[in-house]
Write a protein that holds these residues in place. Structure first.
Motif, short mmCIF file in Angstrom:
data_model
loop_
_atom_site.label_atom_id
_atom_site.label_comp_id
_atom_site.label_asym_id
_atom_site.label_seq_id
_atom_site.Cartn_x
_atom_site.Cartn_y
_atom_site.Cartn_z
N ARG A 1 0.77 -1.37 -0.06
CA ARG A 1 -0.08 -0.10 -0.15
C ARG A 1 0.78 1.18 0.05
N ASP B 1 2.10 1.58 -3.57
CA ASP B 1 1.11 1.65 -4.46
C ASP B 1 -0.10 2.35 -3.93
N GLY C 1 -2.70 3.65 -5.14
CA GLY C 1 -3.81 3.34 -5.75
C GLY C 1 -4.24 1.75 -5.69
N LEU C 2 -3.68 1.06 -4.76
CA LEU C 2 -3.85 -0.56 -4.88
C LEU C 2 -5.32 -0.68 -4.71
N ASP C 3 -5.74 -1.64 -5.42
CA ASP C 3 -6.91 -2.29 -5.49
C ASP C 3 -7.03 -3.26 -4.19
N VAL C 4 -7.55 -2.64 -2.93
CA VAL C 4 -7.48 -3.26 -1.74
C VAL C 4 -8.25 -4.59 -1.73
N GLU C 5 -9.44 -4.42 -2.10
CA GLU C 5 -10.23 -5.47 -2.10
C GLU C 5 -9.67 -6.73 -2.98
N ALA C 6 -9.14 -6.59 -4.22
CA ALA C 6 -8.41 -7.75 -4.63
C ALA C 6 -7.41 -8.13 -4.02
N HIS C 7 -6.54 -7.42 -3.36
CA HIS C 7 -5.26 -7.68 -2.81
C HIS C 7 -5.77 -8.55 -1.69
#
Length: 221
Positions: free
Chosen positions: A176, A179, A181-187
């Motif tokens: 995080r 990045d 702009g991380l796609d948290v849910e996908a991670h």
């Protein structure tokens, strides 16, 4: 999952400093500053100004900057520690319980308003005044270890697998940080899958994920 932060609140003192939201305002301000400007570079005066309080009002809630750090760190571990105790005691398949714990734990670290998991790397975390946080974090890791052992991992490898699992869970703080702009849910979803695979269990199916989410719903209502 990550909410925007509000700044520029009017200054408060006296009775206003006793409002329930005053303490949270300090924590929000400190979380933003500690993870942005850095812990060592952040003064209590800067925190008070960001929170919209007088410095004396900040001290009403937190006598020292380290006390603020302790409260922020507690937010990153206590919810998961409470959940872990319940999951360890549950009778659901271990893969379901392990996925559920990892999913919730990674989500807590990844979805918080500020990237508080990054504070784990601070040298100040070794302070005697933060012993409670270190103890609670160790207890959480031990709960992971119990689930790892229940998954059938050889006793000689439980410690290593637990280290790997715990490292994967907490790695979201570094990801995080690098990045924003991380796609948290996908991670979070992929991270929970990875935890299950790390202990030698099969790749989680959609059915397992659904069962784990349903279990979480019953335990966190």
């Amino acid at each position: 999952m990550v909410k925007g932060s509000g700044v520029g609140r009017p200054r408060a003192s006296g009775a206003a400093a006793n409002r329930p939201d005053a303490r949270q305002a300090v924590l929000d301000a400190a979380g933003e500053l500690f993870t942005g400007a850095g812990y060592a570079a952040t003064t209590t005066r800067a925190i008070a100004e960001r929170a919209g309080l007088r410095q004396a009002s900040l001290y009403y809630h937190f006598p020292a900057k380290e006390d603020i750090l302790a409260a922020l760190l507690a937010e990153t571990v206590r919810p998961s520690l409470a959940l872990a105790a319940r999951l360890v005691a549950e009778s659901a398949p271990v893969a379901v319980r392990l996925w559920a714990l990892a999913y919730a734990d990674i989500g807590l670290l990844g979805g918080a308003r500020h990237n508080l998991g990054a504070l784990y790397l601070l040298p100040e975390v070794g302070s005697p005044n933060l012993a409670r946080f270190r103890t609670e974090r160790a207890e959480l890791k031990e709960s992971y270890g119990r689930l790892v052992a229940a998954a059938g991992v050889a006793p000689s490898a439980v410690g290593i697998r637990t280290d790997l699992v715990f490292g994967l869970v907490e790695s979201i703080a570094v990801v995080r940080r690098d990045d924003p702009g991380l796609d948290v849910e996908a991670h979070v979803r992929e991270g929970a899958d990875g935890v299950v695979r790390l202990v030698g269990l099969p790749q989680p199916s959609d059915e397992l994920r659904a069962e784990a989410r349903a279990l979480l719903a019953t335990l966190t209502d």
